[in-house]
Design a protein around this motif. Structure first.
Motif, PDB file in Angstrom:
ATOM      1  N   LEU A  63       0.831  -1.203   0.000  1.00  0.00           N
ATOM      2  CA  LEU A  63       0.000   0.000   0.000  1.00  0.00           C
ATOM      3  C   LEU A  63       0.869   1.259   0.000  1.00  0.00           C
ATOM      4  CD1 LEU A  63      -3.068   0.933   0.343  1.00  0.00           C
ATOM      5  CD2 LEU A  63      -2.391   1.424   2.695  1.00  0.00           C
ATOM      6  N   ILE A  64       1.911   1.254   0.814  1.00  0.00           N
ATOM      7  CA  ILE A  64       2.818   2.411   0.890  1.00  0.00           C
ATOM      8  C   ILE A  64       3.466   2.669  -0.468  1.00  0.00           C
ATOM      9  CG2 ILE A  64       5.009   3.205   1.879  1.00  0.00           C
ATOM     10  CD1 ILE A  64       4.126   1.727   4.483  1.00  0.00           C
ATOM     11  N   LYS A  65       3.899   1.616  -1.115  1.00  0.00           N
ATOM     12  CA  LYS A  65       4.514   1.759  -2.436  1.00  0.00           C
ATOM     13  C   LYS A  65       3.489   2.221  -3.464  1.00  0.00           C
ATOM     14  CE  LYS A  65       7.992  -1.807  -1.515  1.00  0.00           C
ATOM     15  NZ  LYS A  65       8.471  -3.171  -1.852  1.00  0.00           N
ATOM     16  N   ALA A  66       2.257   1.746  -3.329  1.00  0.00           N
ATOM     17  CA  ALA A  66       1.204   2.142  -4.258  1.00  0.00           C
ATOM     18  C   ALA A  66       0.863   3.619  -4.133  1.00  0.00           C
ATOM     19  CB  ALA A  66      -0.053   1.304  -4.016  1.00  0.00           C
ATOM     20  N   ALA A  67       1.213   4.206  -2.981  1.00  0.00           N
ATOM     21  CA  ALA A  67       0.973   5.632  -2.756  1.00  0.00           C
ATOM     22  C   ALA A  67       2.166   6.475  -3.193  1.00  0.00           C
ATOM     23  CB  ALA A  67       0.658   5.888  -1.290  1.00  0.00           C
ATOM     24  N   GLY A  68       3.158   5.823  -3.777  1.00  0.00           N
ATOM     25  CA  GLY A  68       4.315   6.561  -4.271  1.00  0.00           C
ATOM     26  C   GLY A  68       5.336   6.910  -3.223  1.00  0.00           C
ATOM     27  N   MET A  69       5.255   6.260  -2.075  1.00  0.00           N
ATOM     28  CA  MET A  69       6.224   6.503  -1.009  1.00  0.00           C
ATOM     29  C   MET A  69       7.156   5.308  -0.849  1.00  0.00           C
ATOM     30  SD  MET A  69       4.033   8.652   1.834  1.00  0.00           S
ATOM     31  CE  MET A  69       2.380   8.143   1.335  1.00  0.00           C
ATOM     32  N   VAL A  70       8.094   5.445   0.065  1.00  0.00           N
ATOM     33  CA  VAL A  70       9.121   4.432   0.278  1.00  0.00           C
ATOM     34  C   VAL A  70       8.871   3.754   1.618  1.00  0.00           C
ATOM     35  CG1 VAL A  70      11.609   4.020   0.518  1.00  0.00           C
ATOM     36  CG2 VAL A  70      10.766   5.789  -1.048  1.00  0.00           C
ATOM     37  N   VAL A  71       9.088   2.463   1.674  1.00  0.00           N
ATOM     38  CA  VAL A  71       8.996   1.737   2.937  1.00  0.00           C
ATOM     39  C   VAL A  71      10.326   1.881   3.665  1.00  0.00           C
ATOM     40  CG1 VAL A  71       8.654  -0.512   4.041  1.00  0.00           C
ATOM     41  CG2 VAL A  71       7.359   0.087   1.972  1.00  0.00           C
ATOM     42  N   ALA A  72      10.272   2.455   4.859  1.00  0.00           N
ATOM     43  CA  ALA A  72      11.498   2.697   5.625  1.00  0.00           C
ATOM     44  C   ALA A  72      12.170   1.389   5.977  1.00  0.00           C
ATOM     45  CB  ALA A  72      11.177   3.469   6.892  1.00  0.00           C
ATOM     46  N   LYS A  73      13.481   1.392   5.905  1.00  0.00           N
ATOM     47  CA  LYS A  73      14.238   0.215   6.313  1.00  0.00           C
ATOM     48  C   LYS A  73      14.212   0.116   7.827  1.00  0.00           C
ATOM     49  CE  LYS A  73      17.436   0.254   2.386  1.00  0.00           C
ATOM     50  NZ  LYS A  73      18.859   0.315   1.963  1.00  0.00           N
ATOM     51  N   PRO A  74      13.980  -1.075   8.359  1.00  0.00           N
ATOM     52  CA  PRO A  74      13.951  -1.213   9.820  1.00  0.00           C
ATOM     53  C   PRO A  74      15.307  -0.890  10.413  1.00  0.00           C
ATOM     54  CG  PRO A  74      14.006  -3.368   8.765  1.00  0.00           C
ATOM     55  CD  PRO A  74      13.785  -2.362   7.670  1.00  0.00           C
ATOM     56  N   LYS A  75      15.277  -0.232  11.550  1.00  0.00           N
ATOM     57  CA  LYS A  75      16.523   0.106  12.218  1.00  0.00           C
ATOM     58  C   LYS A  75      17.145  -1.146  12.831  1.00  0.00           C
ATOM     59  CE  LYS A  75      15.163   4.840  13.360  1.00  0.00           C
ATOM     60  NZ  LYS A  75      14.970   5.822  14.459  1.00  0.00           N
ATOM     61  N   ALA A  76      18.414  -1.276  12.617  1.00  0.00           N
ATOM     62  CA  ALA A  76      19.108  -2.423  13.182  1.00  0.00           C
ATOM     63  C   ALA A  76      19.244  -2.255  14.685  1.00  0.00           C
ATOM     64  CB  ALA A  76      20.492  -2.567  12.550  1.00  0.00           C
ATOM     65  N   ASN A  77      18.852  -3.283  15.402  1.00  0.00           N
ATOM     66  CA  ASN A  77      18.977  -3.261  16.853  1.00  0.00           C
ATOM     67  C   ASN A  77      20.287  -3.938  17.240  1.00  0.00           C
ATOM     68  OD1 ASN A  77      18.419  -2.969  19.545  1.00  0.00           O
ATOM     69  ND2 ASN A  77      17.095  -4.772  19.659  1.00  0.00           N
ATOM     70  N   VAL A  78      21.337  -3.151  17.192  1.00  0.00           N
ATOM     71  CA  VAL A  78      22.666  -3.703  17.421  1.00  0.00           C
ATOM     72  C   VAL A  78      22.984  -3.651  18.911  1.00  0.00           C
ATOM     73  CG1 VAL A  78      25.108  -3.499  16.881  1.00  0.00           C
ATOM     74  CG2 VAL A  78      23.407  -2.942  15.149  1.00  0.00           C
ATOM     75  N   LEU A  79      23.170  -4.803  19.491  1.00  0.00           N
ATOM     76  CA  LEU A  79      23.518  -4.886  20.899  1.00  0.00           C
ATOM     77  C   LEU A  79      24.996  -5.199  21.052  1.00  0.00           C
ATOM     78  CD1 LEU A  79      20.488  -6.980  22.202  1.00  0.00           C
ATOM     79  CD2 LEU A  79      20.781  -4.497  22.269  1.00  0.00           C
ATOM     80  N   LYS A  80      25.657  -4.447  21.919  1.00  0.00           N
ATOM     81  CA  LYS A  80      27.065  -4.686  22.172  1.00  0.00           C
ATOM     82  C   LYS A  80      27.230  -5.998  22.931  1.00  0.00           C
ATOM     83  CE  LYS A  80      31.167  -2.624  24.309  1.00  0.00           C
ATOM     84  NZ  LYS A  80      31.664  -1.497  25.129  1.00  0.00           N
ATOM     85  N   ALA A  81      28.184  -6.802  22.502  1.00  0.00           N
ATOM     86  CA  ALA A  81      28.414  -8.095  23.141  1.00  0.00           C
ATOM     87  C   ALA A  81      28.835  -7.900  24.599  1.00  0.00           C
ATOM     88  CB  ALA A  81      29.490  -8.857  22.385  1.00  0.00           C
ATOM     89  N   VAL A  82      28.467  -8.864  25.428  1.00  0.00           N
ATOM     90  CA  VAL A  82      28.851  -8.794  26.840  1.00  0.00           C
ATOM     91  C   VAL A  82      30.363  -8.906  26.985  1.00  0.00           C
ATOM     92  CG1 VAL A  82      28.689  -9.995  29.058  1.00  0.00           C
ATOM     93  CG2 VAL A  82      26.645  -9.664  27.656  1.00  0.00           C
ATOM     94  N   LEU A  83      30.991  -9.710  26.134  1.00  0.00           N
ATOM     95  CA  LEU A  83      32.438  -9.895  26.199  1.00  0.00           C
ATOM     96  C   LEU A  83      32.990 -10.084  24.797  1.00  0.00           C
ATOM     97  CD1 LEU A  83      35.045 -10.383  27.878  1.00  0.00           C
ATOM     98  CD2 LEU A  83      34.443 -12.813  27.910  1.00  0.00           C
ATOM     99  N   THR A  84      34.073  -9.390  24.502  1.00  0.00           N
ATOM    100  CA  THR A  84      34.759  -9.564  23.222  1.00  0.00           C
ATOM    101  C   THR A  84      36.224  -9.891  23.479  1.00  0.00           C
ATOM    102  OG1 THR A  84      35.227  -7.171  23.071  1.00  0.00           O
ATOM    103  CG2 THR A  84      33.234  -7.984  21.980  1.00  0.00           C
ATOM    104  N   ALA A  85      36.762 -10.717  22.607  1.00  0.00           N
ATOM    105  CA  ALA A  85      38.178 -11.105  22.698  1.00  0.00           C
ATOM    106  C   ALA A  85      38.838 -10.785  21.369  1.00  0.00           C
ATOM    107  CB  ALA A  85      38.299 -12.595  23.004  1.00  0.00           C
ATOM    108  N   THR A  86      39.931 -10.053  21.410  1.00  0.00           N
ATOM    109  CA  THR A  86      40.637  -9.675  20.188  1.00  0.00           C
ATOM    110  C   THR A  86      42.132  -9.923  20.351  1.00  0.00           C
ATOM    111  OG1 THR A  86      40.796  -7.377  20.960  1.00  0.00           O
ATOM    112  CG2 THR A  86      38.947  -7.931  19.515  1.00  0.00           C
ATOM    113  N   LEU A  87      42.767 -10.201  19.216  1.00  0.00           N
ATOM    114  CA  LEU A  87      44.206 -10.384  19.225  1.00  0.00           C
ATOM    115  C   LEU A  87      44.904  -9.034  19.269  1.00  0.00           C
ATOM    116  CD1 LEU A  87      44.454 -13.147  16.462  1.00  0.00           C
ATOM    117  CD2 LEU A  87      44.446 -13.479  18.950  1.00  0.00           C
TER     118      LEU A  87
END
Length: 218
Positions: free
Chosen positions: A108-132
């Motif tokens: 319906l939104i597209k049929a009205a000539g508008m754009v469907v918003a991209k869902p916002k990514a729910n990025v959660l920071k990891a509890v623990l990260t390990a890096t070299l």
């Protein structure tokens, strides 16, 4: 029935982008006219909406062409009128979309000539990260302090305990605790896989060990 996960109608342009506003407004007009049976009686007639769009297009041409005195101010005023009308149509279409299934609402939104918003990514920071690190056999650990300590205790002193395992978590070795949410674990065997976990003590309360994270040391 509207929720943050349901399709949301947007313009795909900002108010400051005159060319973008003209393009989106014209697309909305043409699309709604082509689907008049679907949209019934919008808050502004398409005849009136097209008149606003045409007026803005003329003002835009005056600014970019003749650059007549006062042309920019006139264009801004007409742009504001078009934008207000677009917002009214957006709210109207969103109201119709909110009572439909996800797929039908997007259509319906597209049929009205508008754009469907991209869902916002729910990025959660990891509890623990390990890096070299640049030092062979050294792994840097960083814990998510806010997740482990909690908002209620964010201002309180915390002590972080660290453990590592060379056998997939069957046995654990303790590293020196730290008053901050990071630590280095040195002297590990290169090309071996290690697991790490962390827990935090706030005041006299010690939390559970985090889920282990693993990394190949090289």
């Amino acid at each position: 029935m509207s929720t943050s996960t349901e399709p949301r109608a947007v313009f795909g342009t900002t108010k400051k982008n005159i060319v973008g506003v003209l393009s989106r407004a014209q697309t909305m007009h043409d699309s709604i006219v082509a689907n008049v049976a679907t949209f019934g009686s919008p808050p502004i007639t398409m005849v009136a909406f097209l008149a606003l769009v045409t007026s803005l297009a003329a003002s835009q041409a005056a600014v970019t062409g003749t650059k007549a005195k006062g042309a920019a101010e006139t264009r801004s005023s007409r742009r504001n009128a078009v934008w207000t009308a677009m917002l009214s149509l957006q709210a109207f279409v969103q109201g119709l979309a909110n009572v439909l299934s996800h797929d039908d609402a997007a259509a319906l939104i597209k049929a009205a000539g508008m754009v469907v918003a991209k869902p916002k990514a729910n990025v959660l920071k990891a509890v623990l990260t390990a890096t070299l690190t640049s030092v062979p056999g050294n792994v840097h650990l960083e814990a998510n302090r806010s997740a482990l300590v909690g908002k209620a205790n964010v201002a309180k002193h915390a002590t972080f305990a660290w453990q590592w395992s060379a056998d997939g978590g069957k046995t654990w070795n303790s590293a020196p605790p730290t008053p901050y949410a990071e630590a280095d674990i040195p002297g590990l065997t290169v090309m071996a896989t290690y697991s790490f976990r962390v827990s935090v003590t706030v005041a006299k309360t010690t939390g559970a060990w985090s889920q282990a994270v693993s990394i190949v040391v090289h």
